[in-house]
Every structure is written in structure tokens, then in C-alpha cells.
Design a protein around this motif. Structure first.
Motif, short mmCIF file in Angstrom:
data_model
loop_
_atom_site.label_atom_id
_atom_site.label_comp_id
_atom_site.label_asym_id
_atom_site.label_seq_id
_atom_site.Cartn_x
_atom_site.Cartn_y
_atom_site.Cartn_z
N GLY A 95 17.67 15.97 -22.16
CA GLY A 95 18.99 15.73 -22.75
C GLY A 95 20.13 16.36 -21.98
N THR A 96 19.82 17.40 -21.20
CA THR A 96 20.85 18.04 -20.38
C THR A 96 20.91 17.48 -18.96
OG1 THR A 96 19.33 19.80 -19.64
CG2 THR A 96 20.57 20.19 -21.68
N GLY A 97 20.07 16.45 -18.70
CA GLY A 97 20.12 15.81 -17.39
C GLY A 97 19.15 16.35 -16.37
N THR A 98 18.26 17.26 -16.76
CA THR A 98 17.28 17.81 -15.82
C THR A 98 16.36 16.71 -15.31
OG1 THR A 98 17.31 19.92 -16.99
CG2 THR A 98 15.43 19.51 -15.55
N ARG A 99 16.07 16.75 -14.02
CA ARG A 99 15.14 15.79 -13.44
C ARG A 99 13.72 16.20 -13.83
NH1 ARG A 99 15.39 14.98 -7.06
NH2 ARG A 99 14.62 17.14 -7.12
N ILE A 100 12.93 15.23 -14.33
CA ILE A 100 11.58 15.52 -14.80
C ILE A 100 10.62 14.53 -14.15
CG2 ILE A 100 10.08 15.73 -16.81
CD1 ILE A 100 12.53 16.30 -18.50
N ALA A 101 9.52 15.06 -13.61
CA ALA A 101 8.54 14.23 -12.91
C ALA A 101 7.14 14.60 -13.36
CB ALA A 101 8.66 14.41 -11.40
N SER A 102 6.26 13.63 -13.41
CA SER A 102 4.87 13.88 -13.79
C SER A 102 3.95 13.59 -12.63
CB SER A 102 4.47 13.02 -15.00
OG SER A 102 4.51 11.64 -14.67
N VAL A 103 2.80 14.26 -12.64
CA VAL A 103 1.75 14.04 -11.66
C VAL A 103 0.54 13.46 -12.38
CG1 VAL A 103 0.22 15.12 -9.97
CG2 VAL A 103 2.57 15.96 -10.25
N CYS A 104 0.03 12.34 -11.90
CA CYS A 104 -1.19 11.74 -12.43
C CYS A 104 -1.07 11.53 -13.94
CB CYS A 104 -2.39 12.62 -12.06
SG CYS A 104 -3.99 11.82 -12.20
N VAL A 105 -2.03 12.05 -14.73
CA VAL A 105 -2.01 11.81 -16.17
C VAL A 105 -0.99 12.70 -16.89
CG1 VAL A 105 -4.35 10.90 -16.30
CG2 VAL A 105 -3.98 13.36 -16.48
N ASP A 117 10.00 5.87 -22.75
CA ASP A 117 10.28 4.66 -23.54
C ASP A 117 11.29 3.77 -22.82
OD1 ASP A 117 8.61 5.64 -25.44
OD2 ASP A 117 10.14 6.08 -26.94
N GLY A 118 10.91 2.52 -22.65
CA GLY A 118 11.79 1.56 -22.01
C GLY A 118 11.86 1.67 -20.51
N LEU A 119 11.04 2.54 -19.93
CA LEU A 119 11.05 2.75 -18.49
C LEU A 119 9.78 2.23 -17.83
CD1 LEU A 119 12.44 6.40 -18.17
CD2 LEU A 119 13.71 4.24 -18.03
N ARG A 120 9.89 1.99 -16.55
CA ARG A 120 8.71 1.68 -15.73
C ARG A 120 8.08 3.00 -15.31
NH1 ARG A 120 8.27 0.06 -10.04
NH2 ARG A 120 6.52 -1.39 -9.76
N ALA A 121 6.76 3.10 -15.36
CA ALA A 121 6.08 4.35 -15.05
C ALA A 121 4.71 4.06 -14.48
CB ALA A 121 5.95 5.23 -16.30
N THR A 122 4.13 5.07 -13.83
CA THR A 122 2.78 4.92 -13.31
C THR A 122 1.97 6.16 -13.63
OG1 THR A 122 1.48 4.20 -11.39
CG2 THR A 122 3.15 5.90 -11.00
N THR A 123 0.67 6.05 -13.45
CA THR A 123 -0.27 7.15 -13.59
C THR A 123 -1.48 6.78 -12.74
OG1 THR A 123 -1.45 8.55 -15.17
CG2 THR A 123 -1.41 6.20 -15.64
N HIS A 124 -2.53 7.59 -12.78
CA HIS A 124 -3.74 7.23 -12.04
C HIS A 124 -4.23 5.88 -12.53
CE1 HIS A 124 -7.75 7.38 -10.35
NE2 HIS A 124 -7.45 8.51 -9.72
N TRP A 125 -4.68 5.04 -11.60
CA TRP A 125 -5.05 3.68 -11.99
C TRP A 125 -6.16 3.64 -13.04
CZ3 TRP A 125 -10.06 2.06 -10.99
CH2 TRP A 125 -10.78 2.75 -10.01
N VAL A 126 -7.04 4.65 -13.04
CA VAL A 126 -8.10 4.68 -14.04
C VAL A 126 -7.52 4.83 -15.45
CG1 VAL A 126 -10.02 6.09 -14.90
CG2 VAL A 126 -9.88 5.56 -12.46
N ALA A 127 -6.40 5.52 -15.57
CA ALA A 127 -5.80 5.80 -16.88
C ALA A 127 -4.67 4.85 -17.23
CB ALA A 127 -5.28 7.24 -16.92
N ALA A 128 -4.33 3.92 -16.34
CA ALA A 128 -3.16 3.06 -16.56
C ALA A 128 -3.31 2.20 -17.82
CB ALA A 128 -2.92 2.18 -15.34
N VAL A 140 3.99 -0.03 -17.71
CA VAL A 140 3.07 0.67 -16.81
C VAL A 140 2.85 -0.16 -15.54
CG1 VAL A 140 0.76 1.65 -16.54
CG2 VAL A 140 1.94 1.78 -18.75
N ALA A 141 3.07 0.49 -14.40
CA ALA A 141 2.84 -0.14 -13.08
C ALA A 141 1.63 0.55 -12.44
CB ALA A 141 4.08 0.02 -12.21
N PRO A 142 0.45 -0.05 -12.51
CA PRO A 142 -0.76 0.64 -12.06
C PRO A 142 -1.00 0.60 -10.56
CG PRO A 142 -1.34 -1.51 -12.90
CD PRO A 142 0.15 -1.36 -13.10
N ASP A 143 -0.17 -0.13 -9.81
CA ASP A 143 -0.49 -0.36 -8.40
C ASP A 143 0.50 0.29 -7.44
OD1 ASP A 143 1.62 -1.94 -9.11
OD2 ASP A 143 0.87 -3.78 -8.19
#
Length: 328
Positions: A95-105, A117-128, A140-143
């Protein structure tokens, strides 16, 4: 100095945590000064790591409010769902604009917090598939190796976290600094292709006990031959229209798509296990021309046949050199 907080949750995957930590730690400005200050933070002082050891973490969740970037590594399947405190802290930071990133799952944590919500995202293809099932509001974009939505980023497996971190460094500090960080990580600044090249594409399904089983088994043995819908329908003893309808009912796809998928899988096997040229593999897999083969292969695997062979085949020799030149 740009502050990076890596959120360490219970049963964190060590490599998911260490890859961004080292990548940002090694980054230097042109004058040699560190570009990022990296801190681990957690809800509790001691966190169990996947692999049977415990981490002592000095910073608590308050570090999330102080960070310019937050990284959320993945956790093992044994991990409990993220707590309400963790989710609230992530939402507040977003909410304060901090950049947030995830790794794998780690993408599941961001999704649980509602940040995808409402965004394109990815994760490990096994968990997509599971991510898409549990969070239908996420596209979800698995590729792909990573997805950058501006404020929110997600990456595939732990190695893809390096690609995402280098991308963020280039966004922050330019290509020269990012290229130097890539050299420190002993990897290219940009990798060819995406996650699709690592996905195990199973053989197309053959419905056991159905009237199509003998036809599809025959087709598996004749992928290199010219095959028409009429010939397949005749072999099944049906009209083309009836055959197409039965085929979709029993396999979930069309005869052409099934055939193309089987041919790409055959080509992958040959690229992994033979030294045949790309031109010869195109013929063996049943593609009419090397150009048609390369186009279809790139569409399915996200990379070229030569790049796929380089990644998954331990030997290269002179027989592959003409193929590489042709793909350039």
C-alpha cells in the motif's frame, strides 16, 4: 542505499533465499560502493529451513516497512500457511508502494495476501496449475522465467530468481551495473527462452480401451510419415467428421494438435539423446521443413532447437554446427 528485505518464512527453501541475497549483495556501483543493503527478516527470531537446519534472523516484520524492495522466497510443502501478521505486513508495504517480488512458490504467499489479484504472475511450472486453481483471479503464466508488473514481480524456480534480480538491478541502476552483477553470478544477463523449455511434456494421451487406441498407437510409430485426417479416419473406420468429434471427446484436443504435440515430444527426445542435425531431426519428427519445425518447437518449448540441445544434451559436435548457423 536501496534497502532489500528478504522475508524468511517457516520451512524456507535455502536456495530461494540465498539467490537474491547474494545477487544484491554482490552488486556494486561504478565507484565500487555497494548498491543494496540486504537484510533477512522473519516473524520469529528462529526459522526452520527446508533441509533440517534452523536460521537465526535478527530483524522482525518491521523491516518490511523500512524496505524499498521485499523478496518472498518459496517454502517447502511442509510449511504452514502464512500468518495473518505476515499477510497484513505485506499488504501494508504494498500500500505504500514498496516493490515486492516472489521466488518460485513464494508466489502463493503474494496471492494469499491478494497482491496478485488481476495480475499476470508465474511460479515453478510444477506448481502453476495449483496456483491457478487456488487463486482464479491470478493470470498464471507457466512458461516464463519471471513477470514484471511494475511494483509486483514473480519468478519461476530459484534459478529464475537470478534472472528476475538482474532485471530489477538493470531497472534500478542500468545495464552496465546489471551486467557486472551477472558476471559475478556467472550467468548471462538475459537467458534465451523461458520456463517452457524446462517443462516435461508428457507423451500425448492415448485413451486406453477406446476405439482410437489402435489408431493412435499406429500414429506414434509413424510420426515421420505424411498423415492426413482422411487416412486416420479410414483406419478407425469412421467418417472424418465422426472421427474428429470422437477424437476431441476422448483426448480433449484435435487430431492435428495431438499430432504436432507428439512430433515436438519426439524432437525433444532426439535433441536430448542423439547428435543428429536439426534438419535430420525435423524429418524424423515428421515436420515438412526445418523452418516449420523451428517455428513449432519455439512455440511449444519457448526456445530454439539448438538452444534446447545446448541446455539438455551433454555433447555437441560438428553435425549440429550447420543447424546453429541456420537458426541465427
Amino acid at each position: 542505499m536501496h534497502s532489500v528485505a528478504i522475508l524468511v518464512l517457516d520451512h524456507v527453501v535455502p536456495f530461494d533465499m540465498a539467490a537474491p541475497q547474494q545477487t544484491f549483495d554482490w552488486t556494486r556501483l561504478p565507484d565500487g560502493r555497494p548498491a543494496y543493503r540486504v537484510r533477512l527478516c522473519a516473524e520469529t527470531p528462529e526459522v526452520r529451513a527446508d533441509g533440517g537446519f534452523t536460521l537465526r534472523v535478527e530483524r522482525g516484520l518491521e523491516a518490511l516497512a523500512e524496505a524499498d524492495t521485499i523478496i518472498v522466497p518459496g517454502c517447502s510443502p511442509d510449511a504452514a500457511p502464512p500468518s495473518a501478521r505476515v499477510l497484513a505486513a505485506l499488504r501494508e508495504a504494498a500500500g505504500t508502494g514498496t516493490r515486492i517480488a516472489s521466488v518460485c512458490v513464494g508466489a502463493f504467499v503474494l496471492a494469499e495476501a491478494g497482491l496478485l489479484d488481476g495480475l499476470r504472475a508465474t511460479t515453478h511450472w510444477v506448481a502453476a496449475g495449483e496456483l491457478a486453481r487456488r487463486f482464479p483471479r491470478v493470470e498464471v503464466a507457466p512458461d516464463v522465467l519471471y513477470v514484471d508488473n511494475g511494483q509486483i514481480l514473480t519468478s519461476a524456480g530459484a534459478a529464475a530468481a537470478l534472472d528476475m534480480c538482474l532485471h530489477m538491478i538493470r531497472r534500478d541502476l542500468g545495464s552496465a551495473v546489471a551486467a557486472n552483477s551477472a558476471r559475478m553470478s556467472v550467468m548471462p544477463l538475459e537467458r534465451e527462452g523461458g520456463q517452457a523449455q524446462f517443462i516435461v511434456h508428457e507423451h500425448p494421451p492415448v485413451p486406453r480401451g477406446s476405439v482410437l487406441e489402435p489408431v493412435l498407437e499406429w500414429l506414434e510409430d509413424h510420426l515421420a510419415d505424411e498423415v492426413t485426417l482422411g487416412a486416420l479416419a479410414a483406419r478407425a473406420g469412421m467418417s472424418e467428421r465422426t472421427f474428429s468429434r470422437r477424437f476431441r471427446e476422448q483426448t480433449g484436443t484435435t487430431p492435428l494438435q495431438w499430432l504436432l504435440r507428439a512430433r515436438v515430444r519426439r524432437a525433444q527426445y532426439l535433441l536430448e539423446n542423439s547428435d543428429h542435425s536439426v534438419e535430420r531431426i525435423a524429418r524424423q519428427a515428421g515436420f515438412g521443413s526445418p523452418t516449420a519445425f523451428r517455428e513449432r518447437f519455439r512455440k511449444v518449448a519457448g526456445t530454439t532447437p539448438y538452444a534446447y540441445r545446448t541446455a539438455f544434451h551433454g555433447r555437441t559436435n560438428a553435425s549440429t554446427a550447420p543447424s546453429r548457423a541456420a537458426e541465427a
